[in-house]
Design a protein around this motif. Structure first.
Motif, PDB file in Angstrom:
ATOM      1  N   ASN A   1       0.978  -1.128   0.234  1.00  0.00           N
ATOM      2  CA  ASN A   1       0.026   0.020  -0.168  1.00  0.00           C
ATOM      3  C   ASN A   1       0.737   1.050   0.151  1.00  0.00           C
ATOM      4  O   ASN A   1       2.117   1.319   0.332  1.00  0.00           O
ATOM      5  CB  ASN A   1      -1.159  -0.088   1.128  1.00  0.00           C
ATOM      6  CG  ASN A   1      -2.654   1.263   1.261  1.00  0.00           C
ATOM      7  OD1 ASN A   1      -1.848   2.259   0.710  1.00  0.00           O
ATOM      8  ND2 ASN A   1      -3.466   0.482   1.171  1.00  0.00           N
TER       9      ASN A   1
ATOM     10  N   ASN B  51       0.611  -9.950   4.157  1.00  0.00           N
ATOM     11  CA  ASN B  51      -0.152  -9.578   4.099  1.00  0.00           C
ATOM     12  C   ASN B  51      -0.591 -10.138   5.895  1.00  0.00           C
ATOM     13  O   ASN B  51      -1.713  -9.335   6.838  1.00  0.00           O
ATOM     14  CB  ASN B  51      -1.537 -11.022   3.544  1.00  0.00           C
ATOM     15  CG  ASN B  51      -1.951  -9.871   2.085  1.00  0.00           C
ATOM     16  OD1 ASN B  51      -1.989  -9.592   1.881  1.00  0.00           O
ATOM     17  ND2 ASN B  51      -1.390 -11.698   1.290  1.00  0.00           N
TER      18      ASN B  51
ATOM     19  N   SER C  51       3.816   0.945   2.795  1.00  0.00           N
ATOM     20  CA  SER C  51       2.742  -0.235   4.181  1.00  0.00           C
ATOM     21  C   SER C  51       2.892  -1.002   3.004  1.00  0.00           C
ATOM     22  O   SER C  51       2.147  -1.584   2.240  1.00  0.00           O
ATOM     23  CB  SER C  51       2.165   0.368   4.945  1.00  0.00           C
ATOM     24  OG  SER C  51       0.818   0.873   4.776  1.00  0.00           O
TER      25      SER C  51
ATOM     26  N   ASN D  65       0.252  -4.353   3.504  1.00  0.00           N
ATOM     27  CA  ASN D  65      -1.628  -4.235   3.219  1.00  0.00           C
ATOM     28  C   ASN D  65      -2.132  -5.280   5.056  1.00  0.00           C
ATOM     29  O   ASN D  65      -3.153  -4.545   5.810  1.00  0.00           O
ATOM     30  CB  ASN D  65      -2.497  -5.165   2.824  1.00  0.00           C
ATOM     31  CG  ASN D  65      -1.709  -5.130   0.830  1.00  0.00           C
ATOM     32  OD1 ASN D  65      -1.512  -4.228   0.952  1.00  0.00           O
ATOM     33  ND2 ASN D  65      -2.268  -6.076   0.929  1.00  0.00           N
ATOM     34  N   ALA D  66      -1.171  -5.469   5.871  1.00  0.00           N
ATOM     35  CA  ALA D  66      -1.946  -5.802   7.263  1.00  0.00           C
ATOM     36  C   ALA D  66      -1.527  -4.359   7.961  1.00  0.00           C
ATOM     37  O   ALA D  66      -2.404  -4.601   9.159  1.00  0.00           O
ATOM     38  CB  ALA D  66      -0.602  -7.230   7.853  1.00  0.00           C
TER      39      ALA D  66
ATOM     40  N   TYR E  37      -2.058  -1.603   6.815  1.00  0.00           N
ATOM     41  CA  TYR E  37      -2.374  -0.277   6.722  1.00  0.00           C
ATOM     42  C   TYR E  37      -3.591  -0.499   7.533  1.00  0.00           C
ATOM     43  O   TYR E  37      -4.330   0.567   7.739  1.00  0.00           O
ATOM     44  CB  TYR E  37      -2.405  -0.078   5.408  1.00  0.00           C
ATOM     45  CG  TYR E  37      -3.232   1.051   4.802  1.00  0.00           C
ATOM     46  CD1 TYR E  37      -4.735   0.512   4.379  1.00  0.00           C
ATOM     47  CD2 TYR E  37      -2.846   2.052   4.587  1.00  0.00           C
ATOM     48  CE1 TYR E  37      -5.528   1.372   3.739  1.00  0.00           C
ATOM     49  CE2 TYR E  37      -4.008   2.944   3.833  1.00  0.00           C
ATOM     50  CZ  TYR E  37      -5.056   3.002   4.185  1.00  0.00           C
ATOM     51  OH  TYR E  37      -6.275   4.362   3.817  1.00  0.00           O
ATOM     52  N   LYS E  38      -4.254  -2.056   7.345  1.00  0.00           N
ATOM     53  CA  LYS E  38      -5.834  -2.453   8.351  1.00  0.00           C
ATOM     54  C   LYS E  38      -5.410  -2.371   9.372  1.00  0.00           C
ATOM     55  O   LYS E  38      -6.575  -1.814  10.257  1.00  0.00           O
ATOM     56  CB  LYS E  38      -5.711  -4.050   7.642  1.00  0.00           C
ATOM     57  CG  LYS E  38      -7.067  -4.163   7.586  1.00  0.00           C
ATOM     58  CD  LYS E  38      -7.481  -5.518   7.439  1.00  0.00           C
ATOM     59  CE  LYS E  38      -8.833  -6.143   8.194  1.00  0.00           C
ATOM     60  NZ  LYS E  38      -9.434  -6.376   9.785  1.00  0.00           N
ATOM     61  N   PHE E  39      -4.570  -2.171  10.196  1.00  0.00           N
ATOM     62  CA  PHE E  39      -3.633  -1.895  11.627  1.00  0.00           C
ATOM     63  C   PHE E  39      -4.034  -1.056  12.108  1.00  0.00           C
ATOM     64  O   PHE E  39      -5.002  -0.434  12.680  1.00  0.00           O
ATOM     65  CB  PHE E  39      -2.936  -2.812  11.691  1.00  0.00           C
ATOM     66  CG  PHE E  39      -2.471  -2.409  13.526  1.00  0.00           C
ATOM     67  CD1 PHE E  39      -1.755  -1.001  13.704  1.00  0.00           C
ATOM     68  CD2 PHE E  39      -2.892  -3.554  14.561  1.00  0.00           C
ATOM     69  CE1 PHE E  39      -1.463  -1.519  15.073  1.00  0.00           C
ATOM     70  CE2 PHE E  39      -2.018  -2.985  15.376  1.00  0.00           C
ATOM     71  CZ  PHE E  39      -1.245  -2.067  15.978  1.00  0.00           C
TER      72      PHE E  39
ATOM     73  N   LYS F   3      -5.648   1.348  10.172  1.00  0.00           N
ATOM     74  CA  LYS F   3      -6.844   1.715  10.194  1.00  0.00           C
ATOM     75  C   LYS F   3      -8.184   1.382  11.327  1.00  0.00           C
ATOM     76  O   LYS F   3      -9.690   1.889  11.459  1.00  0.00           O
ATOM     77  CB  LYS F   3      -7.790   1.575   8.662  1.00  0.00           C
ATOM     78  CG  LYS F   3      -6.795   2.177   7.212  1.00  0.00           C
ATOM     79  CD  LYS F   3      -7.226   3.566   7.407  1.00  0.00           C
ATOM     80  CE  LYS F   3      -6.296   4.156   5.938  1.00  0.00           C
ATOM     81  NZ  LYS F   3      -7.061   5.979   6.305  1.00  0.00           N
ATOM     82  N   ASP F   4      -7.851  -0.088  11.374  1.00  0.00           N
ATOM     83  CA  ASP F   4      -9.199  -0.396  12.701  1.00  0.00           C
ATOM     84  C   ASP F   4      -8.543   0.286  13.879  1.00  0.00           C
ATOM     85  O   ASP F   4      -9.812  -0.315  14.678  1.00  0.00           O
ATOM     86  CB  ASP F   4      -9.309  -1.129  12.310  1.00  0.00           C
ATOM     87  CG  ASP F   4      -9.398  -2.437  11.117  1.00  0.00           C
ATOM     88  OD1 ASP F   4      -9.407  -3.281  10.624  1.00  0.00           O
ATOM     89  OD2 ASP F   4     -10.512  -1.892   9.880  1.00  0.00           O
ATOM     90  N   HIS F   5      -7.685   0.075  13.910  1.00  0.00           N
ATOM     91  CA  HIS F   5      -7.262   0.338  15.947  1.00  0.00           C
ATOM     92  C   HIS F   5      -7.243   1.660  15.757  1.00  0.00           C
ATOM     93  O   HIS F   5      -6.513   2.587  15.076  1.00  0.00           O
ATOM     94  CB  HIS F   5      -5.607   0.176  15.777  1.00  0.00           C
ATOM     95  CG  HIS F   5      -6.170  -1.427  15.789  1.00  0.00           C
ATOM     96  ND1 HIS F   5      -5.397  -2.037  14.551  1.00  0.00           N
ATOM     97  CD2 HIS F   5      -5.991  -2.118  16.464  1.00  0.00           C
ATOM     98  CE1 HIS F   5      -5.828  -3.158  14.508  1.00  0.00           C
ATOM     99  NE2 HIS F   5      -5.996  -3.833  15.911  1.00  0.00           N
TER     100      HIS F   5
END
Length: 807
Positions: free
Chosen positions: A2, A90, A107, A109-110, A112-114, A116-118
């Motif tokens: 990402n 991932n 970054s 994907n894992a 970036y998701k971290f 965004k979610d935290h």
């Protein structure tokens, strides 16, 4: 991968801290250095990446994070080289950021998701420092480490906490920042720092004040990029939580709840619950009815089902004999038939139940319960996650056991007194009953400790004429004090003309005549009143108004200092002599009675008077598990007589060491009938029970000054052992012992059978008295150890003694 830019800090001023430039030039320099030494196939990867970066000049200069999205291929190559090939992007939390971490421009994907979610508000820190201050510490950390080889101010890591929406358990992540590819440039010469002074600032947590003043950031430039990685540290954080419970020294309910929460975090399964059951013991028997350690599902279920204590105790005792892991994934009727205790768990709503033994120093300290209301399998994966916590739980259980034992001891010391092992078991039971029932407000007073049908033995080692010696020492000291006072008053009269001085001199001379007739403490009190009310105020005023007299007055007050003054010398000598005797006799009795306990437990109470007195009680109730026989009573009576000889010899041998010679007398009261004793909580001692038993106490307290009938002679005399009795059968037994000890060289051949004067409320007393044979005579030569007997006589006496001891 990402390339979306993530703004880490939205409202804080980061760029104002120090100048920085996002650049890949430090990476290029690193690759060039590796190519000089790298001979493997990796060099081809390095060369290829180096060419790709140098192809785009913009990457070597100052580039914005937003512009890097068009160089995704190059960034992916960097990722490939800087991370292990087997890592899956991932699953890997990895990213690249600006030199001072502010914007993430590349970054996984894992990662970036971290982000965004935290929610960053879940960050767990040990303080409430502002982000700007933490960032400033980060900057100076890098500068001091790079240029001054100084220990970092803080680790480049941040702990984040996150509640998993599925398990409802908290997970912890460690966010670390790597500055390997950040070059720090400085304008001009580096300033010198006084690290000793800086250290003092560190102690006060004000080091930034010093650094900002002596190391201005305006002269520095950070160029390059940082690598940010995130690691799941939930397991380690849970272990640290258990360790914190130990360090905080809070081993009761709150600590147990904290540990259970940490264990749930370790398990990673929100359906699993834990119970803690330390093995607390009273007299080596397990006890569980304790409010402070009620974190056990089995104990609570047993209580709720009114399970009989005996059944529960036998169950756990059986487990203790063969501790092992027990796994029940689903409680059913077949398993209940095999292990009935599972019924109470099922009634409490438990579906699966497992037990893991917990050890401390290879000793079973308790068990860890793993249970759930649903069917749960305790597999190797769960056990491996729990295994690091096992030693810590063992330590926690040990602390709980020590805390429980300390509380038992505290109540023992408060409610009773220093106890002997022979009877402490019964006090332990009473304390446990008190603690157990006190929690439910059933019992506010502790039960009375009673031992029935006990055989008493009494002995007294008294210092001969102690009252006379004490009065003599007092008179001698008062004479010294009054003579010193007379000398002081005469010296004062030479410098100060006062009629009151002559009056005090007259009073002092009169008191010197009167002290020879001191008959009561009342006269001593009158003398002290004269000194304190008349003499001392007079001396104080004279000293204050006439400095020339200070020397005389001070010299007198030095004489009356109790610790060092000449006016207390005789009393000090007497006290030292008495203490010498009492200490040696007490130590002898302590050593000797320890051997008695080995033959059969008995209660041995020692009291300090002018000498030493002791009570011994022996009987079946002292040791319910060991059959009692009169043989043990006869053995202890023979010991008592032998010990009196040893004590008489011991005290005689101490005379040469005493500053004031003293002698001892030895007395034994023979009482064959058993009595009852109980512990008086208010007086912290054992006492007899019942009217007949009280007569025994009365007699033993009055016989020390008893006279031989028809004479003025005291029964107790130095160098002799006196034995008082009522029953002629009692005397017969002791006469056998005396005959035996005469043959063995302990006693003289001078046994007397005496009748005694009546005491108040006591008549019919008789006594035996025999002289002690000393090992050395006054001339220093050895006395004959025994009168020469014919072989037949010796054999006859030995047979008689054997019969007495076996009867």
């Amino acid at each position: 991968m990402n390339t979306n830019v993530i703004q880490i800090h939205k409202n804080e001023c980061i760029h104002c801290q120090v100048d920085s430039a996002l650049s890949f030039r430090p990476l290029v320099e690193y690759l060039k250095g590796r190519l000089k030494t790298e001979k493997s196939v990796k060099s081809e990867f390095y060369r290829f990446l180096l060419q790709k970066i140098e192809k785009d000049d913009v990457l070597l200069g100052n580039i914005s994070a937003e512009d890097l999205s068009q160089y995704k291929d190059t960034l992916e190559l960097i990722f490939t080289i800087l991370t292990p090939l087997m890592d899956n992007e991932n699953d890997l939390f990895w990213a690249l950021s600006t030199p001072i971490p502010d914007k993430i421009f590349f970054s996984t994907n894992a990662f970036y998701k971290f982000f965004k979610d935290h929610d960053p508000k879940n960050k767990v820190t040990k303080d409430n420092e502002p982000v700007e201050k933490k960032q400033l510490k980060f900057i100076y950390n890098a500068i001091l480490s790079r240029f001054y080889n100084f220990t970092p101010l803080l680790k480049n890591e941040i702990i984040y906490a996150h509640i998993n929406p599925e398990t409802k358990l908290t997970q912890y992540y460690n966010i670390q920042t790597d500055t390997k590819f950040v070059d720090i440039l400085h304008k001009g010469d580096l300033p010198e720092l006084n690290f000793e002074e800086l250290g003092r600032y560190f102690q006060n947590d004000t080091e930034l004040e010093y650094l900002v003043k002596h190391l201005p950031l305006s002269n520095f430039l950070f160029e390059g990029f940082t690598i940010i990685s995130i690691t799941d540290v939930t397991l380690q954080h849970a272990i640290d939580g258990i360790r914190d419970a130990l360090v905080d020294h809070n081993y009761q309910t709150e600590a147990y709840k904290h540990v259970i929460h940490a264990l749930k975090t370790l398990s990673g399964n929100g359906k699993v619950e834990f119970g803690l059951m330390p093995f607390l013991t009273v007299n080596n028997k397990l006890v569980f009815d304790n409010q402070e350690f009620s974190q056990s599902m089995l104990i609570n279920s047993a209580k709720a089902s009114n399970l009989e204590e005996e059944v529960f105790y036998s169950l756990v005792e059986k487990y203790k004999e063969n501790p092992r892991a027990i796994f029940v994934s689903s409680i059913n009727d077949d398993q209940i038939s095999k292990d009935p205790f599972l019924r109470v768990l099922k009634e409490a709503g438990v579906c699966s139940y497992s037990v893991l033994p917990i050890y401390y120093n290879n000793q079973l300290a308790g068990v860890l319960e793993v249970y759930s209301e649903e069917e749960v399998v305790v597999d190797d994966k769960l056990l491996s996650r729990l295994r690091p916590a096992m030693p810590l739980i063992g330590q926690l259980f040990q602390y709980s056991i020590e805390e429980f034992d300390a509380k038992m001891d505290e109540v023992l010391m408060d409610k009773f007194t220093a106890l002997q092992p022979s009877v402490q078991w019964k006090f332990n039971e009473a304390v446990w009953h008190f603690l157990r029932n006190n929690g439910s407000q059933k019992l506010k007073e502790i039960e009375t400790i009673t031992f029935k049908h006990m055989y008493p033995l009494f002995g007294a080692i008294d210092i001969r004429n102690s009252t006379t010696e004490r009065n003599k020492a007092l008179k001698d000291d008062m004479e010294v004090q009054l003579n010193s006072l007379i000398d002081t008053l005469k010296a004062i009269r030479k410098h100060v003309s006062l009629e009151l001085t002559d009056k005090l001199l007259f009073n002092c001379k009169d008191w010197i005549k009167r002290i020879g007739d001191f008959a009561s403490s009342n006269e001593e009190n009158k003398l002290n009143e004269f000194l304190e009310m008349e003499v001392y105020p007079f001396l104080s005023i004279i000293k204050g108004n006439y400095p020339v007299t200070a020397e005389f007055v001070d010299r007198y007050f030095e004489v009356i200092v109790p610790q060092t003054g000449a006016a207390f010398a005789n009393r000090r000598q007497l006290e030292v002599s008495m203490q010498l005797i009492n200490t040696e006799v007490s130590q002898y009795l302590e050593r000797s009675q320890a051997n008695l306990q080995a033959s059969y437990p008995c209660y041995f109470a020692k009291f300090r008077t002018d000498g030493v007195e002791y009570d011994i009680y022996i009987g079946q109730e002292i040791a319910p598990d060991k059959p009692f026989d009169l043989l043990y009573l006869k053995n202890i009576r023979l010991w008592q007589l032998t010990s009196m000889v040893d004590i008489a010899r011991l005290s005689k041998g101490l005379i040469s060491e005493m500053p004031r010679s003293l002698e001892t007398t030895q007395l034994i009261f023979i009482h064959s009938n058993a009595i009852d004793i109980s512990f008086r909580n208010d007086e912290r001692r054992f006492d007899v029970e019942g009217a007949y038993n009280i007569r025994y106490e009365v007699v033993k307290k009055r016989i020390d000054k008893v006279l031989i009938k028809g004479t003025d002679e005291r029964l107790t005399q130095p160098h002799k052992i006196a034995m008082v009795y009522f029953n002629p059968e009692e005397a017969k037994e002791y006469m056998e012992y005396i005959k035996y000890m005469q043959v063995q060289g302990y006693l003289n051949d001078d046994l007397e059978e005496l009748e005694l004067d009546e005491l108040q409320g006591v008549s019919g007393l008789k006594a035996l008295r025999v002289g002690v044979k000393y090992l050395e005579s006054k001339t220093g030569t050895k006395d004959d150890v025994a009168r020469k007997l014919k072989p037949k006589e010796v054999k006859s006496i030995e047979k008689e003694i054997a019969k007495v001891l076996q009867r």
